[in-house]
Design a protein around this motif. Structure first.
Motif, mmCIF file in Angstrom:
data_model
loop_
_atom_site.group_PDB
_atom_site.id
_atom_site.type_symbol
_atom_site.label_atom_id
_atom_site.label_comp_id
_atom_site.label_asym_id
_atom_site.label_seq_id
_atom_site.Cartn_x
_atom_site.Cartn_y
_atom_site.Cartn_z
ATOM 1 N N ILE A 1 0.838 -12.819 10.734
ATOM 2 C CA ILE A 1 -0.162 -11.758 10.531
ATOM 3 C C ILE A 1 -1.162 -12.176 9.459
ATOM 4 N N GLY A 2 -0.650 -12.686 8.339
ATOM 5 C CA GLY A 2 -1.523 -13.124 7.255
ATOM 6 C C GLY A 2 -2.435 -14.256 7.666
ATOM 7 N N ASP A 3 -1.884 -15.223 8.380
ATOM 8 C CA ASP A 3 -2.682 -16.371 8.821
ATOM 9 C C ASP A 3 -3.779 -15.949 9.804
ATOM 10 N N HIS A 4 -3.442 -14.986 10.662
ATOM 11 C CA HIS A 4 -4.369 -14.592 11.720
ATOM 12 C C HIS A 4 -5.474 -13.659 11.218
ATOM 13 N N PHE A 5 -5.110 -12.759 10.292
ATOM 14 C CA PHE A 5 -6.063 -11.721 9.888
ATOM 15 C C PHE A 5 -6.467 -11.750 8.419
ATOM 16 N N GLY A 6 -5.693 -12.417 7.571
ATOM 17 C CA GLY A 6 -5.859 -12.274 6.135
ATOM 18 C C GLY A 6 -7.224 -12.655 5.609
ATOM 19 N N GLU A 7 -7.886 -13.622 6.229
ATOM 20 C CA GLU A 7 -9.219 -14.045 5.779
ATOM 21 C C GLU A 7 -10.322 -13.213 6.401
ATOM 22 N N ARG A 8 -9.970 -12.345 7.345
ATOM 23 C CA ARG A 8 -10.992 -11.616 8.095
ATOM 24 C C ARG A 8 -11.106 -10.155 7.700
ATOM 25 N N VAL A 9 -10.021 -9.584 7.214
ATOM 26 C CA VAL A 9 -10.002 -8.142 6.963
ATOM 27 C C VAL A 9 -8.869 -7.843 5.987
ATOM 28 N N PRO A 10 -9.009 -6.821 5.124
ATOM 29 C CA PRO A 10 -7.891 -6.444 4.254
ATOM 30 C C PRO A 10 -6.670 -6.017 5.074
ATOM 31 N N LEU A 11 -5.508 -6.532 4.676
ATOM 32 C CA LEU A 11 -4.251 -6.193 5.328
ATOM 33 C C LEU A 11 -3.443 -5.260 4.423
ATOM 34 N N VAL A 12 -2.820 -4.275 5.037
ATOM 35 C CA VAL A 12 -2.026 -3.273 4.322
ATOM 36 C C VAL A 12 -0.565 -3.451 4.697
ATOM 37 N N HIS A 13 0.327 -3.219 3.729
ATOM 38 C CA HIS A 13 1.762 -3.295 4.014
ATOM 39 C C HIS A 13 2.506 -2.191 3.268
ATOM 40 N N ASN A 14 3.511 -1.632 3.917
ATOM 41 C CA ASN A 14 4.368 -0.596 3.357
ATOM 42 C C ASN A 14 5.582 -1.215 2.671
ATOM 43 N N LEU A 15 5.801 -0.888 1.408
ATOM 44 C CA LEU A 15 7.010 -1.300 0.698
ATOM 45 C C LEU A 15 7.881 -0.061 0.542
ATOM 46 N N VAL A 16 8.714 0.178 1.542
ATOM 47 C CA VAL A 16 9.526 1.395 1.599
ATOM 48 C C VAL A 16 10.970 1.054 1.263
ATOM 49 N N GLU A 17 11.502 1.695 0.230
ATOM 50 C CA GLU A 17 12.915 1.514 -0.106
ATOM 51 C C GLU A 17 13.764 1.985 1.077
ATOM 52 N N GLY A 18 14.614 1.086 1.585
ATOM 53 C CA GLY A 18 15.418 1.432 2.757
ATOM 54 C C GLY A 18 14.709 1.175 4.073
ATOM 55 N N GLY A 19 13.463 0.686 4.011
ATOM 56 C CA GLY A 19 12.728 0.366 5.227
ATOM 57 C C GLY A 19 13.050 -1.023 5.736
ATOM 58 N N LYS A 20 12.179 -1.536 6.601
ATOM 59 C CA LYS A 20 12.473 -2.792 7.288
ATOM 60 C C LYS A 20 11.644 -3.969 6.787
ATOM 61 N N PRO B 1 10.415 -7.308 5.206
ATOM 62 C CA PRO B 1 11.075 -8.557 4.793
ATOM 63 C C PRO B 1 10.759 -8.950 3.349
ATOM 64 N N VAL B 2 9.771 -8.312 2.723
ATOM 65 C CA VAL B 2 9.430 -8.606 1.324
ATOM 66 C C VAL B 2 9.596 -7.330 0.510
ATOM 67 N N ASP B 3 9.726 -7.500 -0.816
ATOM 68 C CA ASP B 3 10.018 -6.334 -1.645
ATOM 69 C C ASP B 3 9.059 -6.145 -2.810
ATOM 70 N N GLY B 4 7.885 -6.803 -2.766
ATOM 71 C CA GLY B 4 6.963 -6.641 -3.873
ATOM 72 C C GLY B 4 5.557 -7.095 -3.532
ATOM 73 N N SER B 5 4.614 -6.754 -4.411
ATOM 74 C CA SER B 5 3.215 -7.073 -4.151
ATOM 75 C C SER B 5 2.901 -8.552 -4.344
ATOM 76 N N TYR B 6 3.672 -9.251 -5.185
ATOM 77 C CA TYR B 6 3.366 -10.669 -5.420
ATOM 78 C C TYR B 6 3.642 -11.524 -4.185
ATOM 79 N N PRO B 7 4.770 -11.331 -3.488
ATOM 80 C CA PRO B 7 4.923 -12.039 -2.211
ATOM 81 C C PRO B 7 3.849 -11.653 -1.198
ATOM 82 N N LEU B 8 3.415 -10.388 -1.223
ATOM 83 C CA LEU B 8 2.357 -9.969 -0.304
ATOM 84 C C LEU B 8 1.062 -10.717 -0.584
ATOM 85 N N GLN B 9 0.756 -10.886 -1.847
ATOM 86 C CA GLN B 9 -0.468 -11.608 -2.216
ATOM 87 C C GLN B 9 -0.432 -13.030 -1.668
#
Length: 295
Positions: free
Chosen positions: A200-219, A221-229
């Motif tokens: 997702i990041g490779d395909h869209f990250g340079e073209r448009v802002p990407l949003v991600h949900n960090l939900v406790e108990g959700g699905k 694969p990452v748990d913080g904003s630094y990996p998202l960056q």
């Protein structure tokens, strides 16, 4: 709209252009907005789930009305100038409903509007049993939302829940179609692996802002904003973090009161007092203002 109303939308776009991932905790009333702002965050997420949880004691299953969300936005906007990313679920109907939702939410103080492609009534994106509308219908709703904006700075965030329904390839295809329709940001809900997030990041990250949900108990694969960056995502939502802390703390305190009849010997997290809340909510400054108007 007045100039103040335009400023927060433009500010959000500027924040999305910075290299750091924007952290946006979920809020649902004036107090939560004040807490987030006082902590130093630059934006907040008006979470539909948390409005359902906190105001109505209901699960996130499409039970909150558009009017109830408008009222919540208005209360929060009167309390803060922070950019507000607002969850507008499915837009509360078809393309015409979407247009009215955009106008009323924007007038109430929304800086960005997040709309998903679920069937109405929707449910939490991390719940099983979701259904999605046709891609073409969502494309039409995005175009309707864009046409309805009073201010072109107000961001329309297109969210797809198709990954958990139709699979990853369909989610990517939908995201591309939503971007081509003019969406200002993309949100592919509930990726199932780090590999999917990298794609997702490779395909869209340079073209448009990407949003991600960090939900406790959700699905996620990452748990913080630094990996998202590192993955190319621009906005990290923490939709229910405040409530996920509040609920167990509240349950423990209430049980203590049941058994002891007092809070004075509470041994859990420190309780603040009335003076602290008044300071947090800026009562001294308000009292000073009231004195100015006596003369």
């Amino acid at each position: 709209m007045n100039n103040h109303g335009l400023t927060h939308a433009r500010r959000l776009r500027t924040l999305c252009q910075q290299p750091e991932t924007l952290q946006a905790p979920g809020i649902y009333d004036g107090l939560s907005a004040r807490l987030v702002e006082a902590a130093g965050f630059e934006a907040a997420f008006v979470s539909g789930a948390c409005i359902a949880f906190a105001r109505f004691g209901r699960p996130d299953m499409g039970l909150v009305t558009a009017t109830e969300v408008v009222n919540t936005i208005s209360v929060i906007r009167e309390r803060t100038a922070m950019p507000l990313i607002v969850d507008m679920d499915t837009g509360f109907g078809n393309a015409l409903n979407v247009q009215r939702t955009v106008r009323t939410f924007e007038l109430a103080g929304a800086s960005a509007l997040q709309m998903e492609d679920q069937v109405m009534p929707k449910r939490c994106g991390h719940m099983a049993g979701k259904q999605v509308i046709a891609q073409a219908e969502m494309v039409g709703k995005i175009k309707a939302a864009l046409d309805a904006r009073y201010d072109d700075s107000t961001m329309i965030i297109a969210r797809t829940d198709a990954l958990g329904v139709n699979g990853f390839d369909d989610a990517l295809q939908r995201a591309e179609a939503y971007l081509q329709a003019g969406a200002d940001a993309l949100f592919i809900e509930a990726p199932q692996s780090l590999e999917q997030m990298q794609i997702i990041g490779d395909h869209f990250g340079e073209r448009v802002p990407l949003v991600h949900n960090l939900v406790e108990g959700g699905k996620s694969p990452v748990d913080g904003s630094y990996p998202l960056q590192a993955l190319g995502y621009k906005i990290a939502l923490y939709p229910a973090a405040l409530l996920h802390l509040f609920v167990p703390q509240a349950q423990q305190l209430l049980q203590h009161i049941v058994h002891t009849g007092s809070t004075s010997d509470w041994q859990g997290s420190p309780l603040v007092n009335l003076n602290y809340l008044n300071e947090l909510l800026e009562a001294p400054a308000m009292l000073a203002d009231s004195e100015r108007y006596k003369h």
